[in-house]
Design a protein around this motif. Structure first.
Motif, PDB file in Angstrom:
ATOM      1  N   UNK A 134       0.838  -1.203   0.000  1.00  0.00           N
ATOM      2  CA  UNK A 134       0.000   0.000   0.000  1.00  0.00           C
ATOM      3  C   UNK A 134       0.875   1.256   0.000  1.00  0.00           C
ATOM      4  N   UNK A 135       1.922   1.269   0.816  1.00  0.00           N
ATOM      5  CA  UNK A 135       2.827   2.413   0.836  1.00  0.00           C
ATOM      6  C   UNK A 135       3.475   2.631  -0.535  1.00  0.00           C
ATOM      7  N   UNK A 136       3.901   1.526  -1.161  1.00  0.00           N
ATOM      8  CA  UNK A 136       4.518   1.612  -2.492  1.00  0.00           C
ATOM      9  C   UNK A 136       3.515   2.167  -3.507  1.00  0.00           C
ATOM     10  N   UNK A 137       2.279   1.678  -3.448  1.00  0.00           N
ATOM     11  CA  UNK A 137       1.248   2.162  -4.381  1.00  0.00           C
ATOM     12  C   UNK A 137       0.982   3.649  -4.170  1.00  0.00           C
ATOM     13  N   UNK A 138       0.940   4.068  -2.889  1.00  0.00           N
ATOM     14  CA  UNK A 138       0.719   5.491  -2.601  1.00  0.00           C
ATOM     15  C   UNK A 138       1.885   6.325  -3.116  1.00  0.00           C
ATOM     16  N   UNK A 139       3.093   5.825  -2.921  1.00  0.00           N
ATOM     17  CA  UNK A 139       4.282   6.544  -3.411  1.00  0.00           C
ATOM     18  C   UNK A 139       4.231   6.676  -4.928  1.00  0.00           C
ATOM     19  N   UNK A 140       3.905   5.561  -5.619  1.00  0.00           N
ATOM     20  CA  UNK A 140       3.818   5.588  -7.084  1.00  0.00           C
ATOM     21  C   UNK A 140       2.715   6.547  -7.532  1.00  0.00           C
ATOM     22  N   UNK A 163       3.958  10.042  -7.230  1.00  0.00           N
ATOM     23  CA  UNK A 163       4.898  10.327  -8.309  1.00  0.00           C
ATOM     24  C   UNK A 163       4.159  10.571  -9.619  1.00  0.00           C
ATOM     25  N   UNK A 164       3.113   9.771  -9.877  1.00  0.00           N
ATOM     26  CA  UNK A 164       2.316   9.963 -11.101  1.00  0.00           C
ATOM     27  C   UNK A 164       1.630  11.323 -11.080  1.00  0.00           C
ATOM     28  N   UNK A 165       1.071  11.661  -9.907  1.00  0.00           N
ATOM     29  CA  UNK A 165       0.381  12.957  -9.794  1.00  0.00           C
ATOM     30  C   UNK A 165       1.372  14.109  -9.979  1.00  0.00           C
ATOM     31  N   UNK A 166       2.572  13.964  -9.392  1.00  0.00           N
ATOM     32  CA  UNK A 166       3.603  14.996  -9.518  1.00  0.00           C
ATOM     33  C   UNK A 166       4.013  15.155 -10.983  1.00  0.00           C
ATOM     34  N   UNK A 167       4.209  13.999 -11.649  1.00  0.00           N
ATOM     35  CA  UNK A 167       4.599  14.034 -13.054  1.00  0.00           C
ATOM     36  C   UNK A 167       3.489  14.655 -13.909  1.00  0.00           C
ATOM     37  N   UNK A 168       2.241  14.278 -13.603  1.00  0.00           N
ATOM     38  CA  UNK A 168       1.116  14.843 -14.356  1.00  0.00           C
ATOM     39  C   UNK A 168       1.057  16.358 -14.163  1.00  0.00           C
ATOM     40  N   UNK A 169       1.312  16.799 -12.919  1.00  0.00           N
ATOM     41  CA  UNK A 169       1.300  18.244 -12.633  1.00  0.00           C
ATOM     42  C   UNK A 169       2.426  18.944 -13.402  1.00  0.00           C
ATOM     43  N   UNK A 170       3.607  18.306 -13.426  1.00  0.00           N
ATOM     44  CA  UNK A 170       4.725  18.879 -14.187  1.00  0.00           C
ATOM     45  C   UNK A 170       4.388  18.933 -15.676  1.00  0.00           C
ATOM     46  N   UNK A 171       3.772  17.868 -16.184  1.00  0.00           N
ATOM     47  CA  UNK A 171       3.379  17.847 -17.592  1.00  0.00           C
ATOM     48  C   UNK A 171       2.375  18.962 -17.887  1.00  0.00           C
TER      49      UNK A 171
END
Length: 123
Positions: A87-93, A96-104
């Motif tokens: 669960x922690x790994x999924x939350x971290x991923x 990261x996806x949300x951060x990348x989407x925001x950067x995009x």
């Protein structure tokens, strides 16, 4: 007088014979009771041994059950820990996806602003 003494001797002989018979009977009875006592003692020892064996088996069974419960608890704890890690790994991923989407989105937004500026400057 001799007859009386003779009669007494016969009575004494009979009494002595009765006493001897009684002693023989008592001795036989004593031997029989002794045999019964020894048999009962052996039976008691066997019963005590059986109870001890049964008690020891019950203890072994209880210890085996405790060990089984401990192993199951360890497995459950391990599974819960692994699920928590997953669960922690999924939350971290996801972060990261949300951060990348925001950067995009920011890059896209900057690119759109630059395009508009170019269009304006061309016009």
């Amino acid at each position: 007088a001799k007859q009386e003494l003779g009669g007494e001797e016969e009575d004494d002989d009979e009494d002595e014979a009765d006493v001897r018979r009684a002693l023989v009977i008592a001795e036989r009875t004593n031997k029989e009771l002794y045999k019964r006592l020894k048999t009962a003692e052996l039976q008691l020892m066997r019963i005590e041994e059986m109870l001890s064996t049964q008690y020891n088996q019950e203890i072994r069974n209880e210890l085996a059950q405790i060990e089984t419960d401990r192993i199951q608890a360890e497995r459950l704890q391990r599974a819960e820990w692994e699920a928590g890690q997953k669960l922690l790994q999924e939350q971290k991923e996801q972060k990261e996806k949300e951060k990348k989407a925001e950067e995009d989105r920011r890059r896209l937004s900057k690119a759109q602003v630059k395009k508009k500026k170019r269009r304006r400057s061309k016009a």
